[in-house]
Design an enzyme around this catalytic site. Structure first.
Site, PDB file in Angstrom:
ATOM      1  N   TRP A 353      -6.782  -4.161  11.079  1.00  0.00           N
ATOM      2  CA  TRP A 353      -8.129  -4.648  10.753  1.00  0.00           C
ATOM      3  C   TRP A 353      -8.301  -6.110  11.140  1.00  0.00           C
ATOM      4  CZ3 TRP A 353      -9.410  -6.902   5.393  1.00  0.00           C
ATOM      5  CH2 TRP A 353      -8.307  -7.566   4.854  1.00  0.00           C
ATOM      6  N   ASP A 354      -7.179  -6.762  11.450  1.00  0.00           N
ATOM      7  CA  ASP A 354      -7.205  -8.155  11.887  1.00  0.00           C
ATOM      8  C   ASP A 354      -8.264  -8.343  12.980  1.00  0.00           C
ATOM      9  OD1 ASP A 354      -4.786  -7.430  10.654  1.00  0.00           O
ATOM     10  OD2 ASP A 354      -3.663  -9.045  11.587  1.00  0.00           O
ATOM     11  N   GLU A 495      -1.666  -6.172  -0.517  1.00  0.00           N
ATOM     12  CA  GLU A 495      -0.610  -5.154  -0.407  1.00  0.00           C
ATOM     13  C   GLU A 495       0.475  -5.297  -1.478  1.00  0.00           C
ATOM     14  OE1 GLU A 495       0.354  -5.800   3.659  1.00  0.00           O
ATOM     15  OE2 GLU A 495      -0.975  -4.211   4.353  1.00  0.00           O
ATOM     16  N   LYS A 608      -1.316 -10.882  -2.990  1.00  0.00           N
ATOM     17  CA  LYS A 608      -0.715 -11.406  -1.756  1.00  0.00           C
ATOM     18  C   LYS A 608      -1.749 -12.206  -0.957  1.00  0.00           C
ATOM     19  CE  LYS A 608       1.323  -9.567   2.523  1.00  0.00           C
ATOM     20  NZ  LYS A 608       1.564  -8.347   3.317  1.00  0.00           N
ATOM     21  N   GLN A 609      -2.976 -11.701  -0.936  1.00  0.00           N
ATOM     22  CA  GLN A 609      -3.997 -12.307  -0.077  1.00  0.00           C
ATOM     23  C   GLN A 609      -5.380 -12.041  -0.645  1.00  0.00           C
ATOM     24  OE1 GLN A 609      -2.339  -9.285   2.600  1.00  0.00           O
ATOM     25  NE2 GLN A 609      -4.280  -9.432   3.676  1.00  0.00           N
TER      26      GLN A 609
END
Ligand code: BGC
Length: 779
Positions: A353-354, A495, A608-609
């Site tokens: 998806w980046d 994640e 994580k993000q």
């Protein structure tokens, strides 16, 4: 932190390595990576060292090393290697004395120059200069120029160079066959073929020699060894003179569009002719032509300029744009961008998806033609996405979490391990569960069409992609005890949370995806009835439209609780909270896993993000400013930024909620992932998504560019240390130059024949030629 990076030429767009340090090969190889989207090469030196990673990747050339592995980009043969023996001493910086050293990468032109003054063990003082480009306008050409000046006495020179096929992906050999020959007495030809996908790679190379600028001929003695073809040339540099060696090489593969329909023999011949022509042009001409291509296709069309106290910021933008063009296979819609660009085989060269969420915005706003090819890649993958959904027990199209070729389907590994200590294999469910990718792909298409108005792409696969993905979502939704429709057992962007229910990001994005399918259905019925009928026949659109409507009404969308917080997952707020300060902004990401197991992480309020916060930057209209601020204060302290995708999102959102100092701090952190002093952060390649994010921080964050209700909106707010920010945007065929200062915005409609409606702060303007608009402080 010790660093060999030197930013003293930042204002000129030049990145420098100030001294030679074997500990930092990985960093320099990655951030000085050269390429043109067709191929990418880590910046290794001509002479070899232990600990370096000699890697070159050609976009799209996926191969499976063995039956049970996933396809990956094979590391191709090395054409850069050159052994120089100078008065009997092999040139290596591990021996003799380094009197001066500097390697620079000119981000404007893509040329790398390494200058070394070296006292050899034999006592000769030599000035060596190594220049190298990967041509941007001749996609197959790699050109090197090496100059050796003998300062005190004549130096005998033995050059040994050619093509080295003894290259692997961490020991895994993808090439099963090879063939070698010499053409016309001086062109070395090396062909290698991937084992499973049977893609031939054609390498051609030749060298030319010049003494004080005068060309001269030295016979080459070619030798072939196992997986290696090279030639030796012996000559001499008289005292006070300079020997120039030019090595011009080309790389082609059987995937090249222009090779379609040709036999391997014809392909090899065409590749050889290309190399011969490049050799006739010589290094300088090739480098100049390539520099002109950078100027014309990259900087003239889309340069971002920052006037600020610290030239590092402008360097970061230049660095980002440079790498975006090095990594993007803009020449071929069958290929896409990989998570590490073409600078490493980490993530196997797969697409995530980046692309759509972090990189595509750069292309849609500055190079719509290139954006179109990236979007088309997903349209070409639609059939295999439908197969993927079927295999997983769903309907419609489920895009793969990790993608390789358009027909390869899901390419993430299902199993990891075995664990070093327990010997147990562990399941990596991302291919099944990280399903937000499907909506992300659609989001990329939507943004592209909204910015360009390119209806043709919708007719050429776009509509079907939107419908098939909506069909997937409704098949994936499950009715819960509350009578609402839920998404159970997913992984959101964060994640660190596996197998969760109702991840807010996934639910909202899926909802948005279905909503757009309904809009597209209605539009198509009115505006393009023949296409509507054709798709209706296959997909039963009339029925699907009713189901989508019902799903939109019954879908569970996590709502803000009494504190205004939208729960990232159903149970997130009830998980254990710990103090994360020891793990944030560490030199090594993921340091929390030293102290906590994955199970424990799963049970804690630690992300994580960016997850829920990312939603606010993508679907900003769904949420109020107050909600964004409340959630920022809740989630940011719980986010470790252990993914490089996190910081740019936080910077943009901080700009959105008006916290400019924080937005700037986050921008700097994002820029420093690859470009900062941490000398090990890029060992495994550059961080492609974060690099796209650097551009987004400037243009979408500080520049305040958005599309709202189909209209272009520009609401800039610059950080204190910036005086001015300017950039280009394409909007529905018009090229707009935006120049923002703290108190004024100047818009110029450069190439447009039509006017553009643009909203600045809360007023709507018609931009015909130029507008100068005073800005008021909204914060
Ligand atoms: C991140 C993903 C990302 C992938 C490739 C992972 O570490 O969590 O969001 O897509 O890296 O960059």
């Amino acid at each position: 932190m010790k660093t060999v990076l030197d930013y003293s030429q930042a204002a000129e767009g030049i990145l420098a390595e100030a001294s030679f340090d074997r500990n930092y090969f990985g960093k320099i190889e990655s951030i000085f990576c050269q390429g043109n989207g067709y191929l990418g090469i880590r910046n290794v030196t001509e002479e070899q060292y232990w600990g370096e990673s000699r890697e070159m990747y050609v976009s799209g050339t996926f191969d499976r090393a063995s039956g049970d592995t996933v396809p990956e980009l094979p590391n191709a043969a090395d054409v850069l290697e050159m052994k120089l023996i100078l008065n009997g001493c092999i040139f290596t910086l591990q021996e003799g004395n380094i009197l001066a050293y500097r390697r620079t990468l000119n981000l404007n032109t893509g040329e790398c120059v390494r200058k070394v003054r070296w006292r050899s063990p034999a006592g000769d003082t030599l000035a060596l200069e190594f220049r190298r480009i990967v041509s941007l306008n001749r996609l197959h050409v790699i050109a090197q120029q090496i100059s050796i000046a003998a300062e005190e006495r004549a130096v005998s020179v033995c050059i040994e160079t050619g093509v080295n096929g003894r290259i692997t992906n961490g020991g895994e050999q993808h090439f099963s066959r090879n063939a070698k020959r010499v053409r016309e007495g001086r062109f070395l030809e090396y062909i290698q073929v991937t084992g499973e996908s049977e893609i031939p790679f054609f390498f051609h190379t030749a060298i030319s020699l010049f003494l004080n600028g005068e060309s001269f001929f030295v016979p080459c003695s070619a030798r072939r060894e196992r997986r290696r073809l090279f030639a030796r040339y012996n000559t001499e540099v008289p005292a006070g003179k300079t020997l120039r060696i030019e090595k011009i090489s080309t790389v082609h593969t059987g995937l090249d569009a222009e090779f379609a329909g040709l036999s391997w023999e014809q392909q090899a011949q065409a590749a050889f002719v290309c190399c011969r022509e490049a050799n006739e042009l010589g290094y300088r001409q090739l480098a100049d032509d390539s520099a002109r291509a950078w100027e014309k296709t990259v900087w003239k069309r889309g340069a971002v300029q920052i006037e600020s106290k610290d030239p590092f910021d402008a360097l970061a933008l230049k660095f980002a744009q440079y790498h975006l063009h090095v990594m993007t296979p803009a020449h071929d819609e069958r290929m896409n961008i990989t998570a590490k660009g073409l600078s490493s085989d980490a993530y196997r060269g797969h697409t995530f998806w980046d692309t759509e969420i972090f990189i595509l915005p750069y292309y849609t706003f500055t190079h719509p033609d290139m954006a179109r090819r990236l979007v088309r890649y997903r349209c070409l993958s639609l059939e295999s996405a439908c197969g993927n959904a079927r295999r997983n027990g769903w309907k419609g199209a489920q895009f793969p979490w990790e993608a390789a070729g358009p027909n390869d389907g899901e390419t993430s590994s299902e199993w990891g391990g075995p664990d070093l200590f327990t010997g147990e294999f562990y399941r990596m469910p991302y291919g099944q569960t990280e399903i937000h990718i499907t909506a992300d792909v659609v989001y990329g298409l939507r943004q592209y069409v909204a910015e360009t108005g390119d209806e043709a792409i919708m007719e050429d696969g776009g509509y079907e992609l939107v419908f098939q993905t909506a069909i997937f979502w409704v098949s994936r939704l499950q009715c819960g005890p509350d009578g609402l429709l839920h998404l159970y057992g997913v992984v959101g962007p964060d994640e660190y949370k596996n197998d969760v229910d109702d991840n807010a990001f996934t639910n909202y994005m899926a909802h948005w995806n279905i909503r757009w399918a309904v809009e597209c259905c209605d539009k198509l019925q009115i505006e393009h009835s023949s296409l509507y009928r054709a798709l209706d026949k296959r997909l039963d659109l009339a029925r699907a439209r009713g189901i989508w409507d019902a799903a939109l009404r019954k879908m569970y969308l996590p709502q803000p609780d009494e504190d205004g917080i939208i729960p990232q997952t159903a149970d997130y707020r009830s998980l254990k909270s710990i103090d994360l300060s020891a793990y944030k902004f560490r030199e090594r990401v993921g340091s929390i896993t030293d102290d906590y197991t994955w199970e424990e992480l799963h049970g804690m309020q630690v992300s994580k993000q960016a997850d829920t916060l990312l939603l606010f930057t993508l679907l900003g209209d769904y949420f109020s400013k107050e909600q964004k601020i409340a959630n920022w204060h809740y989630y940011e302290p719980r986010t470790l930024h252990d993914s490089s995708l996190s910081l740019c999102t936080h910077s943009i959102l901080a700009s959105d909620v008006g916290d400019l100092p924080l937005a700037y701090t986050m921008f700097r952190h994002a820029a420093e992932i690859d470009l900062g002093p941490n000398m090990s952060s890029s060992d495994e390649g550059i961080h492609a998504a974060s690099i796209g994010g650097i551009w987004q921080c400037a243009v979408l964050g500080f520049g305040g560019v958005r599309i709202r209700g189909g209209m272009l909106q520009i609401t800039p707010a610059l950080p204190n240390s910036w005086e001015k920010l300017s950039f280009f945007l394409w909007w529905h065929g018009c090229r707009i130059h935006v120049s923002a200062a703290h108190d004024r915005l100047v818009l110029e409609n450069i190439s447009g024949t039509k006017s553009v409606l643009v909203q600045v702060q809360d007023r709507i303007y018609t931009l015909d030629e130029t507008l100068s608009i005073p800005l008021c402080n909204l914060n």
